[in-house]
Design a protein around this motif. Structure first.
Motif, mmCIF file in Angstrom:
data_model
loop_
_atom_site.group_PDB
_atom_site.id
_atom_site.type_symbol
_atom_site.label_atom_id
_atom_site.label_comp_id
_atom_site.label_asym_id
_atom_site.label_seq_id
_atom_site.Cartn_x
_atom_site.Cartn_y
_atom_site.Cartn_z
ATOM 1 N N THR A 108 0.984 -1.201 -0.147
ATOM 2 C CA THR A 108 0.159 -0.164 -0.163
ATOM 3 C C THR A 108 0.883 1.060 0.227
ATOM 4 N N GLU A 109 1.870 1.170 1.023
ATOM 5 C CA GLU A 109 2.743 2.490 0.971
ATOM 6 C C GLU A 109 3.555 2.486 -0.350
ATOM 7 N N ALA A 110 3.949 1.574 -0.798
ATOM 8 C CA ALA A 110 4.772 1.580 -2.076
ATOM 9 C C ALA A 110 3.963 2.035 -3.286
ATOM 10 N N GLU A 111 2.813 1.683 -3.593
ATOM 11 C CA GLU A 111 2.036 2.165 -4.385
ATOM 12 C C GLU A 111 1.822 3.656 -4.410
ATOM 13 N N THR A 112 2.017 4.227 -3.219
ATOM 14 C CA THR A 112 1.656 5.740 -3.109
ATOM 15 C C THR A 112 2.948 6.360 -3.718
ATOM 16 N N GLN A 113 3.903 5.475 -3.815
ATOM 17 C CA GLN A 113 5.387 6.363 -4.041
ATOM 18 C C GLN A 113 5.904 5.997 -5.610
ATOM 19 N N LEU A 114 4.852 5.354 -6.432
ATOM 20 C CA LEU A 114 5.533 4.841 -7.689
ATOM 21 C C LEU A 114 6.000 6.101 -8.498
ATOM 22 N N PRO A 115 7.098 5.848 -9.253
ATOM 23 C CA PRO A 115 7.294 6.987 -9.962
ATOM 24 C C PRO A 115 6.903 7.492 -11.041
ATOM 25 N N CYS A 116 7.000 8.554 -11.939
ATOM 26 C CA CYS A 116 6.321 8.860 -13.157
ATOM 27 C C CYS A 116 6.959 8.124 -14.336
ATOM 28 N N ASP A 117 8.359 8.131 -14.303
ATOM 29 C CA ASP A 117 8.899 7.550 -15.548
ATOM 30 C C ASP A 117 8.495 5.963 -15.588
ATOM 31 N N SER A 118 8.198 5.766 -16.655
ATOM 32 C CA SER A 118 7.377 4.583 -17.127
ATOM 33 C C SER A 118 8.267 3.414 -16.920
ATOM 34 N N GLU A 119 9.556 3.270 -17.502
ATOM 35 C CA GLU A 119 10.548 2.141 -17.150
ATOM 36 C C GLU A 119 10.642 2.050 -15.859
ATOM 37 N N THR A 120 10.934 3.123 -14.892
ATOM 38 C CA THR A 120 11.191 2.897 -13.460
ATOM 39 C C THR A 120 9.862 2.322 -12.890
ATOM 40 N N LYS A 121 9.042 2.954 -13.260
ATOM 41 C CA LYS A 121 7.525 2.529 -12.711
ATOM 42 C C LYS A 121 7.298 1.189 -12.924
ATOM 43 N N LYS A 122 7.689 0.733 -14.093
ATOM 44 C CA LYS A 122 7.459 -0.839 -14.582
ATOM 45 C C LYS A 122 8.265 -1.922 -13.544
ATOM 46 N N GLU A 123 9.662 -1.440 -13.376
ATOM 47 C CA GLU A 123 10.452 -2.288 -12.325
ATOM 48 C C GLU A 123 9.937 -2.235 -10.944
ATOM 49 N N ALA A 124 9.368 -0.961 -10.622
ATOM 50 C CA ALA A 124 8.842 -0.904 -9.237
ATOM 51 C C ALA A 124 7.523 -1.919 -9.007
ATOM 52 N N ILE A 125 6.693 -1.748 -9.932
ATOM 53 C CA ILE A 125 5.478 -2.780 -10.158
ATOM 54 C C ILE A 125 5.860 -4.180 -10.037
ATOM 55 N N LYS A 126 6.960 -4.553 -10.676
ATOM 56 C CA LYS A 126 7.486 -6.034 -10.879
ATOM 57 C C LYS A 126 7.743 -6.284 -9.502
ATOM 58 N N GLU A 127 8.483 -5.433 -8.607
ATOM 59 C CA GLU A 127 8.850 -5.811 -7.110
ATOM 60 C C GLU A 127 7.533 -5.815 -6.316
ATOM 61 N N VAL A 128 6.466 -4.959 -6.755
ATOM 62 C CA VAL A 128 5.324 -4.857 -5.783
ATOM 63 C C VAL A 128 4.428 -6.231 -5.954
ATOM 64 N N THR A 129 4.589 -6.637 -7.367
ATOM 65 C CA THR A 129 3.696 -7.631 -7.862
ATOM 66 C C THR A 129 4.219 -9.051 -7.208
ATOM 67 N N TYR A 130 5.722 -9.126 -7.054
ATOM 68 C CA TYR A 130 6.278 -10.215 -6.346
ATOM 69 C C TYR A 130 5.902 -10.357 -4.992
ATOM 70 N N LEU A 131 5.853 -9.212 -4.104
ATOM 71 C CA LEU A 131 5.350 -9.025 -2.788
ATOM 72 C C LEU A 131 3.825 -9.663 -2.784
ATOM 73 N N SER A 132 3.313 -9.048 -3.585
ATOM 74 C CA SER A 132 1.839 -9.553 -3.644
ATOM 75 C C SER A 132 1.301 -10.833 -3.746
ATOM 76 N N LYS A 133 1.903 -11.454 -4.968
ATOM 77 C CA LYS A 133 2.014 -12.937 -5.177
ATOM 78 C C LYS A 133 2.367 -13.732 -4.039
ATOM 79 N N ASN A 134 3.216 -13.237 -3.146
ATOM 80 C CA ASN A 134 3.764 -14.182 -2.344
ATOM 81 C C ASN A 134 3.398 -13.680 -0.681
#
Length: 203
Positions: A108-134
């Protein structure tokens, strides 16, 4: 805390499929069919999940805490980049959340900190997804309360002490057959089964 002599080792240089049967056979030897609870502790890799699905379908799954912390640390680096103060602040806070099994709060906290840059945001979402799935495999406070291990230090140490220290010495070259013979021998010795092994062969 582990009981003295309660750890056994098995291993070989082989495919994941064969290794799965090797681990299953060792679990059966150790009393799998009598076990009230079975735990599979790993780093979340797909091949480990697949083996657990095949051989230990009813097991409690736990993601190794060290690997989970690495993912949280990577997430902080992606989100906060060169801002060392924020990076350290969030990493320490989220590691505490992780210890308490509060993975949803990290997400929840990480999702409020997602960057605007599309590539960086994509990398962040990948890590958030890992946490969510596990999430269900990161309930560390609950697992500890039940007396389960949440770290794979024993496994990592076994790989180093039993295999790497013997097979990776300077100048050594091995065939797979030769390496597996040494691995088998050292696993038997470290599992306190060397005499049993020769007794079984004699019988």
């Amino acid at each position: 805390m582990r009981e003295p002599g309660s750890t056994s080792f098995t291993g070989a240089i082989e495919s994941a499929g064969k290794f799965g049967w090797r681990v299953y056979s060792e679990a059966v030897r150790r009393g799998l069919e009598r076990a009230e609870r079975v735990v599979v502790l790993g780093d979340g890799a797909r091949w480990i999940k697949n083996l657990a699905d095949i051989h230990f379908p009813g097991a409690i799954r736990i993601i190794d805490l060290y690997h989970a912390r690495e993912h949280v640390s990577d997430l902080c680096k992606i989100l906060f980049g060169q801002d060392e103060d924020r990076l350290h602040k969030y990493r320490e806070k989220w590691w505490k959340y992780l210890d308490w099994g509060m993975v949803k709060k990290i997400i929840t906290e990480a999702e409020t900190q997602l960057p605007c840059d599309s590539e960086t945001k994509k990398e962040a979402i990948k890590e958030v997804t890992y946490l969510s799935k596990n999430r269900d495999r990161m309930r560390y406070a609950e697992f500890r309360a039940q007396g389960f291990f949440v770290g794979s230090g024993v496994i990592e140490a076994g790989c180093k002490n039993i295999i790497a220290q013997r097979l990776k010495r300077s100048g050594m070259q091995w065939t797979v057959k030769g390496a597996n013979a040494i691995i088998s021998l050292r696993c038997m010795i470290k599992s306190n089964r060397f005499e049993d092994y020769w007794c079984d062969r004699a019988a």
